[in-house]
Structures are given as structure tokens and as C-alpha cells.
Enzyme design. Structure first.
Site, mmCIF file in Angstrom:
data_model
loop_
_atom_site.group_PDB
_atom_site.id
_atom_site.type_symbol
_atom_site.label_atom_id
_atom_site.label_comp_id
_atom_site.label_asym_id
_atom_site.label_seq_id
_atom_site.Cartn_x
_atom_site.Cartn_y
_atom_site.Cartn_z
ATOM 1 N N LYS A 246 -17.030 -3.725 60.927
ATOM 2 C CA LYS A 246 -18.277 -3.359 61.599
ATOM 3 C C LYS A 246 -18.251 -1.880 61.986
ATOM 4 O O LYS A 246 -19.180 -1.138 61.735
ATOM 5 C CB LYS A 246 -18.464 -4.255 62.835
ATOM 6 C CG LYS A 246 -19.741 -3.981 63.596
ATOM 7 C CD LYS A 246 -19.929 -4.974 64.726
ATOM 8 C CE LYS A 246 -21.117 -4.578 65.579
ATOM 9 N NZ LYS A 246 -21.366 -5.493 66.688
ATOM 10 N N GLU B 294 -6.062 -1.247 61.865
ATOM 11 C CA GLU B 294 -5.363 -2.071 60.869
ATOM 12 C C GLU B 294 -6.113 -2.056 59.530
ATOM 13 O O GLU B 294 -5.513 -1.909 58.457
ATOM 14 C CB GLU B 294 -5.254 -3.526 61.351
ATOM 15 C CG GLU B 294 -4.426 -3.714 62.604
ATOM 16 C CD GLU B 294 -5.276 -3.751 63.861
ATOM 17 O OE1 GLU B 294 -6.246 -2.956 63.960
ATOM 18 O OE2 GLU B 294 -4.980 -4.562 64.749
ATOM 19 N N GLY C 22 -18.990 -9.076 65.977
ATOM 20 C CA GLY C 22 -17.958 -9.266 64.957
ATOM 21 C C GLY C 22 -17.647 -10.738 64.710
ATOM 22 O O GLY C 22 -17.579 -11.206 63.567
ATOM 23 N N ARG C 23 -17.476 -11.507 65.783
ATOM 24 C CA ARG C 23 -17.077 -12.912 65.621
ATOM 25 C C ARG C 23 -18.233 -13.810 65.182
ATOM 26 O O ARG C 23 -18.039 -15.001 64.964
ATOM 27 C CB ARG C 23 -16.422 -13.427 66.905
ATOM 28 C CG ARG C 23 -17.221 -13.186 68.170
ATOM 29 C CD ARG C 23 -16.369 -13.405 69.416
ATOM 30 N NE ARG C 23 -17.036 -13.005 70.639
ATOM 31 C CZ ARG C 23 -17.062 -11.765 71.135
ATOM 32 N NH1 ARG C 23 -16.472 -10.778 70.473
ATOM 33 N NH2 ARG C 23 -17.664 -11.506 72.274
ATOM 34 N N GLU D 208 -12.614 -14.950 72.583
ATOM 35 C CA GLU D 208 -13.087 -13.564 72.708
ATOM 36 C C GLU D 208 -14.458 -13.552 73.394
ATOM 37 O O GLU D 208 -14.806 -12.595 74.075
ATOM 38 C CB GLU D 208 -13.171 -12.902 71.326
ATOM 39 C CG GLU D 208 -13.208 -11.380 71.392
ATOM 40 C CD GLU D 208 -12.975 -10.702 70.045
ATOM 41 O OE1 GLU D 208 -11.852 -10.237 69.793
ATOM 42 O OE2 GLU D 208 -13.923 -10.630 69.248
ATOM 43 N N HIS E 53 2.410 -35.283 64.137
ATOM 44 C CA HIS E 53 3.866 -35.235 64.020
ATOM 45 C C HIS E 53 4.425 -33.976 64.665
ATOM 46 O O HIS E 53 5.563 -33.586 64.388
ATOM 47 C CB HIS E 53 4.268 -35.332 62.546
ATOM 48 C CG HIS E 53 3.770 -36.594 61.921
ATOM 49 N ND1 HIS E 53 4.469 -37.787 61.978
ATOM 50 C CD2 HIS E 53 2.605 -36.879 61.287
ATOM 51 C CE1 HIS E 53 3.765 -38.735 61.368
ATOM 52 N NE2 HIS E 53 2.623 -38.210 60.958
ATOM 53 N N LYS F 101 -5.532 -1.474 72.223
ATOM 54 C CA LYS F 101 -5.758 -0.556 71.094
ATOM 55 C C LYS F 101 -5.395 0.874 71.499
ATOM 56 O O LYS F 101 -4.759 1.610 70.754
ATOM 57 C CB LYS F 101 -7.233 -0.579 70.675
ATOM 58 C CG LYS F 101 -7.689 -1.872 70.023
ATOM 59 C CD LYS F 101 -9.146 -1.724 69.581
ATOM 60 C CE LYS F 101 -9.725 -3.029 69.106
ATOM 61 N NZ LYS F 101 -11.142 -2.956 68.810
HETATM 62 O O1 F6P Z 1 -15.162 -5.304 62.155
HETATM 63 P P1 F6P Z 1 -14.325 -4.372 62.947
HETATM 64 O O2 F6P Z 1 -15.129 -3.288 63.605
HETATM 65 O O3 F6P Z 1 -13.208 -3.795 62.121
HETATM 66 O O4 F6P Z 1 -13.678 -5.186 64.138
HETATM 67 C C1 F6P Z 1 -12.789 -6.237 63.887
HETATM 68 C C2 F6P Z 1 -12.578 -7.082 65.107
HETATM 69 O O5 F6P Z 1 -12.079 -6.296 66.175
HETATM 70 C C3 F6P Z 1 -12.644 -6.731 67.408
HETATM 71 O O6 F6P Z 1 -13.508 -5.750 67.838
HETATM 72 C C4 F6P Z 1 -11.592 -6.982 68.444
HETATM 73 O O7 F6P Z 1 -10.592 -6.058 68.397
HETATM 74 C C5 F6P Z 1 -13.375 -8.003 67.065
HETATM 75 O O8 F6P Z 1 -14.388 -8.298 67.950
HETATM 76 C C6 F6P Z 1 -13.809 -7.728 65.675
HETATM 77 O O9 F6P Z 1 -14.174 -8.917 65.006
#
Ligand code: F6P
Length: 539
Positions: free
Chosen positions: A204, A210, A264-265, A350, A381, A508
């Protein structure tokens, strides 16, 4: 007024005191209709909540709580595109992503419905060209593999849906890379041919550490094999941030956009689901959107007493706040739903892992509990021992698709039997008398007395059972939207903002600080972190 001082909360607190003596087995004994009285069906999903520790009075009081907290009005605000994510001044319109074409919805004078369908049309056209090998790689070879690089909502949703609907997927293979641990990228790339691999960088913000690190590494891998000129055809972006996409080196024409009103979620329904559209094809992708839209329509219109998301949320609050449940377990009895819990964890924790009301006051009651689980029968199990005999009561949501898509009816029968048996066992338990009768032929006296307590099950442990006719695109869409709306209703009941996530920011920032320290820049670290860093640098 504190939530705990409101009339409905107080009433529920009083009812909870007597709920301790409510035995589910007795409730079923005196009410032969209980199983159907506490059941509701919508969009093909059947919810049996008769094994919850409620009676008519509790249910009435919970429904009154929904009224008091204005669930219906707040739901209408969300669907209307009001800026209910007030800390980020954003509308919350993931529901618009699955609304059929031709239902205009204006946000700031812009028709969101038209924008959504314009992007969906581009996605369909791109998926069609890719699947038919009309869109080809730098060496004019067809794409056989698609790698989605993203994390959190830019990974969990598409990956989970892709795996859940794998029987409906055809065309290029799809892979997902989320973790900054290079081992994941390495193992995905190991089996791939650069000339036939398409990367979708999904973020987003297009600044997530990462994702950008993995995207840069993938780019190097591609350039090493095919040269810089190949990047254009082999990299696609999905983002809200066109400037950063361009800075990375992906042309705007190869970017699929979404909007700041998609959290995002909640973003899997947007272009974030491009890998899905490619895997499923536009028609099945459309059925999945239609399932979610059907649940949206149910949620908007059904009265609270027969509204699936509202009921699930009310029962969750009853268990959490009034019966003291420390966690929520979700047990899908379907191997293909193995990643459902991970998707749901981000969605719920979240969203509602908050301790202040929308106006900033402490909420003063427990908010979302830890949500965890695994597929049945595997969980039986592993952790089910604790569910049956542990000191805490953890409510369980059992999710069971009825029709199998494999050729082994015996296994399907066993799966169904086990799912139903577990909820029955949690409810019934096993009394000391039953254990005594069972053991009396082999044990007696002190030996019997010693063995007995270990074999007693307290029972009276609550669960929901959700039946799906089949794990297909439509019903998975409906199931996901059901849990999204459950999460939203919970946020309304607790009066928290479900749509920001400030709690992820500090870590972060500190990761950047530690990286600076690793690079030898003088930054202040606490002594524990400093000494751990020193240790890690000596390896
Ligand atoms: O789509 P992006 O901006 O890379 O964010 C990834 C994820 O990181 C978050 O902002 C949390 O760190 C989530 O809400 C989101 O889904």
C-alpha cells in the site's frame, strides 16, 4: 460515561453472575428446540450458536447492547463512506471493492464504484493476457510463475485465498514472499526460471522495509539473468503510492492502484488480489467477490437478532468481557483453510488490539483477546487437551465445509464426525460419576479415587459451529466478509477505532535505529538491546 457504567453493560454484568450456574446440557434437556432456536443461516453459511452459555435473557441483553452502542448507525456510516477512521481521517470502504458495477458511491465528489471497476477491468485484461500467454517476458517466453512480494495485508489475504481455493486455480503457479528472512525468497527463487517469472510488488505504502528489501533482491536476481532491460516486463506494482513505485523503477502503466480508504488488512479485495485474479481467472475471482458482497448485503439489512456478524460479535463480547475468556480459538476443519487463522489474526488483532476508545479515553474493559488455532483434526492432537481440561475456558469457532473436493468419502466422514464430536465433548464434559462407572470394572478403592480426577472433563465450554456447503469462491468470500464485519461490530461494541494500527510503528522505527547502530552510527540503545546487538555482531 464509562462503558462499564452503561445500563446494558451493568445488566450483562448481573446476568453473568448467574451464568456460572447455567449448564448447557441442562439447557438442551429442557429446551428440545434449542439447537434451532440458536441458529441462523445467511449466504449459505449456517451458524449454530446453541452451545454458547446464553439463554433468552442474555441474548436480549446482548442485543440491547448492540442498540446502545449504535451498531446499525455506525454500520450505515461505514457503508456510506464517512471518515470513520478518524485518526487517519479516512473512509473505510473495503465493502465498495466488492460492490457490483453501477452502484455509484461518492467520496469527496469521486465515484468510488467507477474507480473500483476501472481497476478491476484492467486486472481482468491483464490476467487474461498473462494466462493466454499474450503478455510475455523479456525473452518472449510465456510466464509460468508469479511471485507476490508483500507482507501483512499485502500477503496474508491473497496467500490464504490462493491456498484455500487451490482446486479452482489454473494457469501460472503463484508464490508468496513476505518475510525479510532471505531464506523465504531463496527457496521460492530456487525453483524458478527468470525468463518465465513475473514479480508483483504489493505494498500500500511502497515503503515497507521488508517488501522493498525483498523486491530489490528479486530485481537483482532477475537483472543478473536477463539484464536491466527485463525489469519493465517482469515487475508489476500494486500500490496507492505512484511516486514510490516510479522511484523503484516500475512504470506507472504497470501499476495497479488502490486507495487510502482501503486498510491493509482489508485490501485483498482490491488490486492486492491481482495474484489471485491471475490464479483463479476473472470469473471465479468474481464469484469470490460476489460471496463477500452477499454477506455485506446481509450485514447491512438483517435485524440484529438474525444478523450473522452481529451475533458472532455479541457472543465474543459475552465470552470475553462477561465470562472472562482469555483467548478465542478458531478451528477450521479443512486442510485448505490452514492459513485462515493467520489472516484472521491480523484482521482481528491489528484492528481491535487497542486500549483506548475513539475519543482517547481508556476503555476500562478487556478488548480483543489473543486469537489462535489450527486446522482440525491436527489441533486435536496438539492443543485440544488444554481446551478440554485446562484451567481457562477458551471459546472455539469450528468452521466446517461439508462437501469435499477429494475422492475419499471415508476421510470426509471422519473429518465431519470429529468436528461435531469436539464441540459436543466441550459442551458435555464427563462427570466423576461417568468416569467412576467406566473405571469400576478395572479399578477400585484408592486406585479408582486416584485415577478419577485426571479423567473428569469439566464441560460447559462454549463453541460456535459454522457450516459451509463447500469451500468454493462464493462461500469463502462470504466467510471472510463475515469475520471482517464481526471485527467491525466488536470495535463498535468496545468503541475503538478498528482501522488504524499505530501500535506497529514504534518497532519499525526502532528497527531503523538498530540498523544504524549495526552500521556503526552512534545511536542510543538501552543496555539490553546494545549487549544483544554486540553478541549478534560477533557471529
Ligand atoms: O502494504 P504495506 O504498506 O506494505 O503494509 C503492509 C502491512 O504493514 C502494516 O502497516 C503493519 O505494519 C499492515 O497494516 C499492512 O498490511
Amino acid at each position: 460515561m464509562m462503558l462499564t457504567d452503561t445500563p446494558c453493560w451493568q445488566r450483562l454484568t448481573t446476568l453473568a453472575q448467574s451464568a456460572g450456574s447455567l449448564r448447557l446440557v441442562d439447557c438442551f434437556a429442557v429446551d428440545p428446540d434449542r439447537a434451532t432456536r440458536y441458529a441462523v443461516e445467511a449466504c449459505g453459511l449456517y451458524l449454530d450458536y446453541s452451545k454458547q452459555r446464553i439463554d433468552a435473557e442474555v441474548l436480549d441483553a446482548l442485543l440491547a447492547l448492540a442498540d446502545q452502542q449504535q451498531v446499525a448507525a455506525r454500520t450505515a456510516s461505514m457503508f456510506a463512506g464517512e471518515r470513520i477512521n478518524h485518526t487517519e481521517r479516512r473512509a473505510v470502504l473495503h465493502t465498495a471493492l466488492r460492490a457490483p458495477r453501477g452502484q455509484p458511491l461518492l467520496v469527496d465528489g469521486q465515484d468510488v464504484n467507477a474507480d473500483v471497476h476501472a481497476v478491476l477491468d484492467r486486472m481482468k485484461e491483464f490476467a487474461r493476457r498473462l494466462r493466454s500467454a499474450e503478455y510475455r517476458g523479456h525473452r518472449d517466453e510465456p510466464f509460468t510463475d508469479v511471485v507476490n512480494i508483500g507482507i501483512g495485508g499485502s500477503d496474508l489475504g491473497p496467500r490464504m485465498v490462493n491456498e484455500s481455493l487451490i482446486d479452482f486455480c489454473e494457469g501460472p503457479r503463484t508464490h508468496y514472499v513476505a518475510n525479510v528472512d532471505g531464506a523465504q525468497l531463496q527457496s521460492v527463487l530456487a525453483g524458478l526460471d527468470p525468463a518465465r517469472t513475473l514479480f508483483i510488488v504489493t505494498s500500500k505504502t511502497f515503503t515497507t522495509q521488508e517488501t522493498m528489501a525483498n523486491a530489490r533482491a528479486a530485481r537483482q536476481w532477475l537483472v543478473a539473468a536477463l539484464g536491466e532491460a527485463a525489469v519493465g516486463q517482469h515487475f508489476i506494482a500494486v500500490s496507492t503510492n505512484a511516486d514510490e513505485v516510479q522511484r523503484f523503477g516500475i512504470d506507472r502503466q504497470r501499476m495497479f492502484e488502490f486507495w487510502d480508504w482501503v486498510g491493509g488488512r482489508y485490501s485483498v479485495w482490491s488490486a492486492v488480489g491481482l495474484s489471485l485474479m491471475i490464479a483463479l481467472g476473472p470469473d471465479r475471482h468474481g464469484q469470490w467477490l460476489a460471496g463477500a458482497h452477499a454477506m455485506d448485503a446481509h450485514f447491512r439489512s438483517a435485524p440484529a437478532a438474525s444478523n450473522l456478524p452481529v451475533l458472532l460479535a455479541l457472543l465474543a463480547v459475552w465470552n470475553r468481557n462477561f465470562l472472562g475468556a482469555p483467548s478465542q480459538v478458531v478451528a477450521p476443519y479443512a486442510q485448505k483453510l490452514e492459513r485462515f487463522v493467520a489472516w484472521l489474526q491480523q484482521l482481528e488483532m491489528e484492528s481491535n488490539g487497542k486500549c483506548v476508545h475513539r475519543d482517547g479515553r481508556p476503555i476500562g474493559v478487556a478488548s480483543t483477546p489473543a486469537l489462535w488455532g489450527d486446522v482440525g483434526t491436527n489441533g486435536q492432537h496438539a492443543f485440544f487437551q488444554m481446551l478440554h481440561q485446562g484451567s481457562d475456558v477458551h471459546p472455539v469457532d469450528f468452521i466446517l465445509p461439508l462437501k469435499a473436493d477429494h475422492p475419499w468419502p471415508e476421510q470426509q466422514n471422519m473429518l465431519v464426525a470429529n468436528c461435531l464430536a469436539q464441540s459436543a465433548a466441550l459442551m458435555r464434559g464427563k462427570s466423576a460419576d461417568e468416569v467412576r462407572a467406566e473405571l469400576s470394572s478395572t479399578l477400585s478403592g484408592a486406585a479408582l479415587d486416584a485415577a478419577l480426577p485426571h479423567r473428569v472433563f469439566p464441560g460447559n465450554r462454549p463453541s460456535n459451529t459454522l457450516l459451509l456447503p463447500r469451500l468454493d469462491p462464493f462461500h469463502l468470500g462470504a466467510l471472510m466478509a463475515l469475520y471482517e464485519h464481526r471485527t467491525f461490530v466488536l470495535s463498535v461494541l468496545w468503541d475503538v477505532n478498528a482501522f488504524d494500527q499505530w501500535g506497529v510503528e514504534l518497532g519499525k522505527v526502532l528497527a531503523q535505529t538498530v540498523l544504524k547502530a549495526m552500521a556503526g552510527q552512534g545511536v542510543v540503545l538501552d543496555s539490553s538491546t546494545r549487549s544483544l546487538l554486540n553478541k549478534s555482531l560477533t557471529i
